[in-house]
Design an enzyme around this catalytic site. Structure first.
Site, PDB file in Angstrom:
ATOM      1  N   LYS A  11      22.191  -1.120  13.104  1.00 18.88           N
ATOM      2  CA  LYS A  11      22.011  -0.087  14.140  1.00 18.88           C
ATOM      3  C   LYS A  11      23.360   0.512  14.488  1.00 18.88           C
ATOM      4  O   LYS A  11      24.417  -0.111  14.317  1.00 18.88           O
ATOM      5  CB  LYS A  11      21.331  -0.659  15.386  1.00 18.88           C
ATOM      6  N   ALA A 100      30.899  -6.223  13.800  1.00 18.95           N
ATOM      7  CA  ALA A 100      31.238  -4.822  13.550  1.00 18.95           C
ATOM      8  C   ALA A 100      30.623  -3.854  14.560  1.00 18.95           C
ATOM      9  O   ALA A 100      30.836  -2.651  14.473  1.00 18.95           O
ATOM     10  CB  ALA A 100      30.772  -4.438  12.141  1.00 18.95           C
ATOM     11  N   LEU A 102      27.389  -3.411  14.685  1.00 23.64           N
ATOM     12  CA  LEU A 102      26.249  -2.844  13.959  1.00 23.64           C
ATOM     13  C   LEU A 102      24.974  -3.678  14.112  1.00 23.64           C
ATOM     14  O   LEU A 102      23.960  -3.387  13.467  1.00 23.64           O
ATOM     15  CB  LEU A 102      26.591  -2.711  12.472  1.00 23.64           C
ATOM     16  N   GLY A 105      23.651  -9.599  13.307  1.00 21.67           N
ATOM     17  CA  GLY A 105      23.063 -10.876  13.711  1.00 21.67           C
ATOM     18  C   GLY A 105      21.741 -10.694  14.425  1.00 21.67           C
ATOM     19  O   GLY A 105      20.778 -11.430  14.186  1.00 21.67           O
ATOM     20  N   ASP A 139      20.105  -7.191  21.863  1.00 20.65           N
ATOM     21  CA  ASP A 139      19.807  -6.165  20.861  1.00 20.65           C
ATOM     22  C   ASP A 139      18.588  -6.491  20.000  1.00 20.65           C
ATOM     23  O   ASP A 139      18.112  -5.641  19.240  1.00 20.65           O
ATOM     24  CB  ASP A 139      21.010  -5.954  19.926  1.00 20.65           C
TER      25      ASP A 139
END
Length: 293
Positions: A11, A100, A102, A105, A139
Site C-alpha cells: 500500500k 519501508a 509500504l 507486514g 493497517d
C-alpha cells in the site's frame, strides 16, 4: 484443500494527516490509502501433525521466523482462537521492501488470515475478520479491504472511494531502516509549521479522477515527511529526482522511507527508475500501478 497461495499487496499513502493523540496513546489519522500490484507471495499449508506447531519460512529478506514475525503471530492468534490442532506452515516470498512504509507486514498478516479462514472453513464473517485484523495491526483492516480507501481513526474506519485514476507509481526505497514507533513519538500534533494535506481537494481529485489535482503540492502531503526527512535528507533528494524525471508529484509513504512518484505513462516511470538507479545505486526501485479489488 491442504494448501493455498495468496498475494499480499503493498500500500501507499496518498496524503496522510494526524488529527490528534488519543487517550490510549495512539494517534487519530486520516489518509487516502491505495493498494498497488507489488505483492508478497504467501503460501499456507495445513500440516496433519498436531506437534508440528507453526513454522514460517522467509525468502528474499532477513526476517525473524518466530513470534516476532507478524505472519507467525497471525497464525498463532487464529490457531488459539479457533482451537486448530494441526500444524501450519507459512512461506513468505518477500517482494515488498521491509520497513519501508509500504505495509508489507500488515498485508502478509491479512493474507494469512484469509488463507487460514479458507483452509479450515472457519466461521469468520467480515466483522470478525476485521476485528482480528485490527488486533494484529492498524493497517491490517485496509490490507483486507484493498483498493482505494479513506482511512480514519487509527486506520480501522474505512470508506471505499472511487478507484485511483490510471497512473504508474515509481517506488524508491533508500537503504535505511525507519522505525514507525520512533517517528510517531517524534511527531507533535501542535506543530504549527507542519504542512498538512488538503484532504478536501484530495478527495475531490479522487472523486473526479483528476490526477493533476491529486498531485498538487498542497494535496500530495504526508505530515511525517519532515520528521523522517530530517533524519534521512535523501527523502527530499528522491522527491526532487522523481519530479525532475517527469513525475506529476511525489511524496513519502507511511512513516517512510519509501518515496513514490506518480506518472501518467509507464515509459516515463521506467525511464525515471533507470536514471534514479544510475544516480543513487539503490536496489529497491520498483515501477508498479494501482490495484483495485
Amino acid at each position: 484443500m491442504n494448501e493455498t497461495k495468496l498475494y499480499a499487496r503493498a500500500k501507499i499513502n496518498i496524503g496522510l494527516d494526524i488529527l490528534g493523540k488519543r487517550e490510549d496513546g495512539y494517534h487519530n489519522l486520516v489518509s487516502v490509502m491505495q493498494s498497488v500490484y507489488l505483492a508478497d507471495e504467501i503460501t499456507v499449508k495445513k500440516i496433519d501433525k498436531p506437534d508440528y506447531g507453526i513454522k514460517v519460512s522467509v525468502e528474499n529478506a532477513n526476517l525473524p521466523q518466530d513470534e516476532r514475525n507478524l505472519a507467525y503471530k497471525t497464525a498463532l492468534r487464529v490457531r488459539e482462537r479457533y482451537g486448530i490442532d494441526t500444524g501450519i506452515f507459512i512461506n513468505l516470498k518477500k517482494n515488498i521492501p521491509v520497513a519501508a512504509g509500504l505495509g508489507g507486514g500488515s498485508s502478509d498478516a491479512a493474507a494469512v488470515l484469509i488463507a487460514l479462514r479458507n483452509l479450515y472453513g472457519l466461521n469468520m464473517d467480515e466483522a470478525e475478520l476485521y476485528k482480528v485484523g485490527l488486533e494484529l495491526g492498524a493497517d491490517v483492516p485496509f490490507c483486507l479491504t484493498r483498493g482505494t480507501c479513506l482511512a480514519e481513526g487509527v486506520g480501522e474506519r474505512l470508506r471505499r472511494l472511487n478507484p485511483f485514476p490510471p497512473a504508474w507509481f515509481l517506488l524508491v526505497k533508500p537503504p535505511v531502516h525507519v522505525s514507525t514507533a520512533d517517528i510517531f513519538n517524534k511527531y507533535s500534533v501542535g506543530e504549527k509549521t507542519m504542512q498538512r494535506p488538503d484532504m478536501e481537494r484530495l478527495l475531490y481529485g479522487i472523486r473526479t479522477g483528476d490526477l493533476h489535482e491529486i498531485c498538487r503540492e498542497e494535496v500530495l502531503v504526508n505530515v511525517f515527511e519532515p520528521i523522517t526527512g530530517a533524519i534521512y535528507p535523501v527523502i527530499y533528494e528522491i522527491k526532487k529526482l522523481c519530479r525532475e524525471y517527469g513525475a506529476l508529484g511525489a511524496s513519502m509513504s507511511g512513516s517512510g522511507s519509501t518515496v513514490f512518484g506518480v506518472f501518467i505513462e509507464r515509459e516515463s516511470a521506467d525511464n525515471a527508475a533507470r536514471r534514479i538507479k544510475e544516480r543513487l545505486g539503490y536496489r529497491d526501485i520498483i515501477v508498479t500501478r494501482g490495484f483495485n479489488a
